[in-house]
Design a protein around this motif. Structure first.
Motif, PDB file in Angstrom:
ATOM      1  N   THR A  85       0.831  -1.205   0.000  1.00 38.55           N
ATOM      2  CA  THR A  85       0.000   0.000   0.000  1.00 38.55           C
ATOM      3  C   THR A  85       0.862   1.250   0.000  1.00 38.55           C
ATOM      4  O   THR A  85       0.584   2.224  -0.714  1.00 38.55           O
ATOM      5  N   ILE A  86       1.913   1.240   0.811  1.00 44.33           N
ATOM      6  CA  ILE A  86       2.831   2.384   0.860  1.00 44.33           C
ATOM      7  C   ILE A  86       3.512   2.578  -0.489  1.00 44.33           C
ATOM      8  O   ILE A  86       3.648   3.697  -0.987  1.00 44.33           O
ATOM      9  N   ALA A  87       3.918   1.461  -1.111  1.00 48.32           N
ATOM     10  CA  ALA A  87       4.584   1.555  -2.414  1.00 48.32           C
ATOM     11  C   ALA A  87       3.662   2.161  -3.459  1.00 48.32           C
ATOM     12  O   ALA A  87       4.095   2.960  -4.303  1.00 48.32           O
ATOM     13  N   ALA A  88       2.367   1.806  -3.402  1.00 47.27           N
ATOM     14  CA  ALA A  88       1.411   2.359  -4.370  1.00 47.27           C
ATOM     15  C   ALA A  88       1.282   3.867  -4.207  1.00 47.27           C
ATOM     16  O   ALA A  88       1.195   4.604  -5.192  1.00 47.27           O
ATOM     17  N   SER A  89       1.275   4.333  -2.959  1.00 43.50           N
ATOM     18  CA  SER A  89       1.134   5.774  -2.735  1.00 43.50           C
ATOM     19  C   SER A  89       2.348   6.534  -3.238  1.00 43.50           C
ATOM     20  O   SER A  89       2.237   7.714  -3.593  1.00 43.50           O
ATOM     21  N   ARG A  90       3.499   5.875  -3.303  1.00 40.99           N
ATOM     22  CA  ARG A  90       4.715   6.553  -3.773  1.00 40.99           C
ATOM     23  C   ARG A  90       4.671   6.836  -5.265  1.00 40.99           C
ATOM     24  O   ARG A  90       5.504   7.592  -5.772  1.00 40.99           O
ATOM     25  N   ARG A  91       3.702   6.278  -5.985  1.00 41.39           N
ATOM     26  CA  ARG A  91       3.572   6.554  -7.412  1.00 41.39           C
ATOM     27  C   ARG A  91       2.785   7.823  -7.689  1.00 41.39           C
ATOM     28  O   ARG A  91       2.602   8.192  -8.850  1.00 41.39           O
TER      29      ARG A  91
END
Length: 429
Positions: A85-91
């Protein structure tokens, strides 16, 4: 403790699944939204809490039986889901660049959103240093009706160029709840520090109010703004509008029904135009099902609380309340923002509105679909909402620069070419 660890593991796994695949069943819709809202936008905080809880319970005997080991495995799987989830927000930054937001506009004068607010999100409730807030300013009074707003502006005096650009913020809440003190605060504080004057506006709520009372109240603010903007250092000839959910719907209606006498009873001659619109996760069509099982206008809340008319016999009234029915060539520039994992208003609702608007409007229409974003993701600061706040400020600052230069609203040439088409891929940013 073994069963306590099992319970934690099941909870963390369910939170991860819900964050990536929110429930659509009517009975689970609201709890799924709230669980996803917090676990997605506060994912870093959740990750720390998950790891701490798993370690603490395991250390105190949680691994003495099979239930504890099962719970640990589920908990680890849940934390992996939270990391995803955190990785997705970094996009988010990549998404904003691809959709055409000029993030490099005056990069030396574009400070990032404060990290302290990302660590302690509820700091957004406190005005940031350098921001002055004038609360409960009365903008319309009629008998017992008293409509008020809050003004967010720089603590310093007028800008070097004179009057400052204005921004109208419209809160959401399904047209029945909500208040100016609760929403839009991260954006308004940031915009004020960048030289804008923000107006967080209240309006009448249903069921006491009946559509289009909500829109009429907001247009009364626009008439008030033309007369009183300079008292707060704002330019009466330049105002943009933003808002989320029901506020996103109202943002689009405000922008697309400028000077429509049908929504301005008693003040038909007032100028109610705006120079830009940024709706977040709004409803744009009440008549066609599209992403909904049934038309949104036929839902209980619309028929019994907001419009208060049976949908089947009054489709024209619901069409008139739909932004998509007011799309026109001379619409102001739009920047539509939506979360891909929105469980209350599916992202397909925004895509079809953007497609229709791009096919008709001569002004730029940008669309940013936040990968993994839930409904109301911008209410409190997170990595995603901070980047979106910065992107909105860059976009609106670009519109204001073009206004001061006397040029028409446009986007950079390399972006404009990609906006000519209206396919789903284009709309998805």
């Amino acid at each position: 403790m073994t069963y306590a660890l099992l319970a934690l593991g099941i909870l963390f796994a369910l939170l991860a699944v819900n964050a990536h695949r929110p429930a659509r069943h009517p009975l689970l819709l609201v709890p799924s939204f709230f669980a996803g809202w917090w676990s997605i936008e506060l994912a870093p905080h959740l990750l720390v809490a998950e790891i701490a809880a798993l370690v603490l319970v395991a250390w105190n005997g949680g691994l003495d039986g099979w239930a504890g080991w099962t719970g640990l495995l589920l908990g680890v799987a849940g934390t992996i889901g939270t990391v995803a989830t955190i990785a997705a927000s970094r996009r988010t930054t990549v998404t904003l660049r691809e959709c055409g937001v000029p993030l490099d506009l005056d990069p030396r004068n574009a400070p990032r959103y404060p990290r302290s607010h990302l660590v302690v999100p509820f700091l957004c409730l406190i005005p940031r240093r350098g921001v002055r807030v004038d609360r409960n300013v009365l903008f319309h009074e009629d008998g017992r009706l008293r409509l008020k707003l809050d003004v967010y502006r720089p603590s310093a005096g007028s800008s070097e160029g004179g009057l400052r650009p204005g921004l109208m913020q419209i809160h959401g809440g399904a047209w029945v709840i909500g208040d100016k003190r609760e929403q839009g605060l991260p954006l308004l504080n940031h915009m004020a520090l960048q030289g804008w004057v923000g107006f967080n506006v209240n309006y009448r709520l249903s069921p006491r109010a009946t559509w289009p009372d909500h829109l009429i109240d907001l247009k009364r603010f626009l008439a008030w703004y033309r007369e009183h903007a300079e008292e707060y250092g704002a330019d009466p000839d330049f105002l943009c509008v933003t808002g989320g959910s029901a506020g996103g719907h109202l943002t689009a209606m405000v922008a697309l029904t400028a000077n429509d006498p049908g929504f301005q009873p008693g003040f038909e001659d007032a100028d109610t135009s705006v120079q830009g619109a940024v709706p977040f996760y709004g409803v744009y069509d009440f008549c066609e099902p599209g992403p909904w099982p049934v038309p949104f206008g036929s839902t209980r809340i619309m028929e019994r609380m907001v419009v208060k008319l049976p949908f089947a016999e009054n489709r024209d009234a619901y069409a008139k309340a739909s932004p998509v029915a007011h799309v026109r060539e001379d619409a102001p520039p739009f920047f539509v923002v939506h979360g891909s994992h929105d469980s209350l208003i599916p992202a397909a609702e925004a895509r079809r509105f953007v497609e229709r608007l791009r096919a008709t409007s001569r002004a730029p229409v940008l669309y940013a679909e936040m990968k993994g974003g839930q409904h109301a993701f911008d209410v409190f600061p997170s990595y995603r909402s901070a980047r979106v706040v910065e992107g909105v400020e860059r976009h609106l600052t670009g519109l204001h620069r073009q206004y001061r230069q006397g040029t028409g609203p446009a986007v950079p040439g390399e972006i404009a070419e990609s906006l000519d088409g209206t396919s789903k891929d284009d709309a998805a940013g």
